[in-house]
Scaffold this motif. Structure first.
Motif, short mmCIF file in Angstrom:
data_model
loop_
_atom_site.label_atom_id
_atom_site.label_comp_id
_atom_site.label_asym_id
_atom_site.label_seq_id
_atom_site.Cartn_x
_atom_site.Cartn_y
_atom_site.Cartn_z
N ASP A 14 27.51 36.18 61.90
CA ASP A 14 28.20 37.33 62.48
C ASP A 14 28.07 38.58 61.64
OD1 ASP A 14 29.13 35.82 64.66
OD2 ASP A 14 30.85 35.10 63.49
N THR A 15 27.71 38.40 60.36
CA THR A 15 27.50 39.53 59.44
C THR A 15 26.10 39.39 58.85
OG1 THR A 15 29.86 39.45 58.90
CG2 THR A 15 28.47 40.80 57.48
N SER A 29 26.76 36.07 56.93
CA SER A 29 27.05 35.06 57.93
C SER A 29 26.27 35.41 59.19
CB SER A 29 28.54 34.99 58.25
OG SER A 29 28.97 36.16 58.94
N MET A 49 31.93 41.41 51.74
CA MET A 49 31.93 40.31 52.70
C MET A 49 30.61 39.55 52.61
SD MET A 49 32.51 40.42 56.84
CE MET A 49 34.16 41.10 56.62
N ALA A 87 24.64 41.83 54.20
CA ALA A 87 25.73 41.80 53.21
C ALA A 87 25.28 42.53 51.96
CB ALA A 87 26.13 40.37 52.88
#
Length: 454
Positions: free
Chosen positions: A6-7, A4, A1, A10
């Motif tokens: 929200d993330t 972002s 993924m 990574a």
């Protein structure tokens, strides 16, 4: 993924290593790490602050907590007009100025080709520019190829005074603190017509200890200025965590002025490199509104084992260039250059006789060196007009090369086409076509250089 908001972390699995991107929740900066896949579980959470003694000013008080680490952006850029020298860095580094502070995460995109090759682009938006950090990798690769693009998103010209090809962050992730007496820098010294000498130093020996209060920037900035890629140093830097047994390294694919930096201000060490900056290499580039600048590629790797394992990973990038070679380059023929036999005075008869003798050997190429062209006064390196020396080669070079081919050899020729020397008509007669420095033809020893953009 992909990364972002929200993330904020990574991980990308790239064979036996991992590329990790992280958004710092406090600063918004994006960092970039490489980790051996089988050692990811050995990384440790860093300490939050540095313990400092009380400061006594008539009464005992506690010094404010000093942050142990501060995230360093995966892109380093300096624009003209930025303030400079914060943290006593003026003259030592151009990193971490206002333009870097303005870079915030915009997006990250992953594209994959049918053969499994992937590209990760991380886009950062700044006050006047947009930076695009690019990583390329394909199955089987032992290293990644990284570069940076910078776009002028303003309505006015901006002048770039420093732009990194890469910035490798958070070294070492295997120590909670500043890893005292365990981090070693690896470099290779060399110069013209010399072999490389491996140079290893503790970071403490380079005076790259963290600033006790986080105020002072420490940087070992090295490289070379000019078009000899290896002059003083190879375009390579390595960092070893000797206790963890892990090496990180980088090299630049560039034949001009370059620099590397081993940078530290807090617990973590950062490795960056690319074009030699305005301070180190007197380089800058003005971008008009909407224009884009691409940096040279850098090859990055992480390895367990020893320095040879790291270097193998970095040099393995070259192997792709050996795919689909023309038939003439399927092997590596032995090349004989006659310079050290004629010492700049070759003749047709001498070259042909040399060719006949070499025909009995495994040599495949015979190179005719300096002296095949006319030289005023027959002095050493007085070329520029490149007119065949008819005294030495009465029938021209065609007769000589034909005779070499009859011997089964491929003829070669030495030719400094990019320069002209005193005594040639080109040297004094065509100054407007030559490179200029300070409004005059740039003269280096007996050479002037053609301006290939003219």
């Amino acid at each position: 993924m992909c990364l972002s908001l929200d993330t904020p972390v990574a991980d990308f699995s790239l064979g036996d290593f991992v590329a990790r991107y992280r958004i710092d929740s406090e600063t918004g900066r994006v960092t970039f790490e490489l980790l051996p896949a089988d050692r990811v579980g050995d990384t440790v959470a860093p300490r939050k602050s540095v313990d400092t003694p009380s400061v006594h000013t008539g009464q005992s008080i506690k010094w404010p907590a000093v942050p142990a680490r501060k995230s360093d952006s995966l892109v380093q850029v300096k624009l003209r007009g930025d303030g400079g020298g914060e943290g006593f860095g003026l003259g030592r580094t151009m990193r971490n100025g206002p333009s870097v502070a303005s870079l915030v995460f915009e997006r990250q995109e992953l594209t994959t080709s049918p053969d499994g090759a992937l590209r990760i682009e991380t886009v950062l938006a700044g006050a006047r520019v947009r930076a695009i950090h690019r990583l390329d990798w394909a199955p089987g690769d032992l290293a990644v190829i990284v570069s940076t693009a910078l776009e002028n998103t303003s309505n006015e010209p901006v002048t770039v005074e420093m732009l990194s090809s890469f910035n490798l962050n958070n070294l070492t992730p295997f120590a909670r603190d500043d890893a005292p007496e365990r981090l070693h820098a690896h470099r290779f010294r060399s110069c013209w017509s010399s072999e490389g000498r491996h140079d290893t130093q503790l970071l403490e020996e380079l005076h790259l200890e963290r600033s006790w209060a986080g105020h002072s920037q420490q940087s070992e900035r090295f490289g070379q200025v000019g078009t000899q890629p290896v002059r003083g140093w190879f375009p390579f830097v390595g960092l070893e965590d000797r206790e963890a047994g892990v090496f990180w390294g980088a090299r630049l694919a560039w034949a001009g002025s370059w620099q590397m930096e081993i940078y530290r201000r807090h617990d973590e060490v950062n490795l960056s490199g690319g074009l030699a900056d305005c301070e180190f290499g007197h380089w800058w580039k003005t971008l008009k509104a909407g224009e884009r600048l691409e940096t040279p590629e850098a090859h990055l790797a992480v390895a367990t084992g020893d320095i040879d394992d790291l270097c193998h990973r970095l040099t393995s990038v070259q192997e792709k260039a050996l795919i689909n070679l023309p038939e003439s380059e399927n092997d590596l023929p032995i090349l004989f250059n006659e310079w050290c036999s004629s010492w700049g005075n070759p003749t047709h008869d001498y070259i042909v006789e040399t060719g006949r003798r070499l025909a009995e050997t495994e040599v495949g190429i015979l190179v005719i060196d300096d002296g095949w062209a006319e030289r005023p006064g027959n002095e050493f390196q007085r070329n520029g007009d490149w007119i065949v020396n008819r005294k030495a080669f009465p029938e021209g070079l065609s007769a000589t090369t034909a005779a070499l081919k009859e011997c089964g050899l491929t003829p070669g020729i030495w030719f400094e086409f990019e320069v002209c020397n005193p005594g040639s008509k080109a040297f004094d007669g065509l100054p407007d076509l030559q490179l200029h420095f300070n409004d005059a033809p740039h003269t280096v020893g007996p050479r002037r250089f053609w301006d290939m953009q003219n």
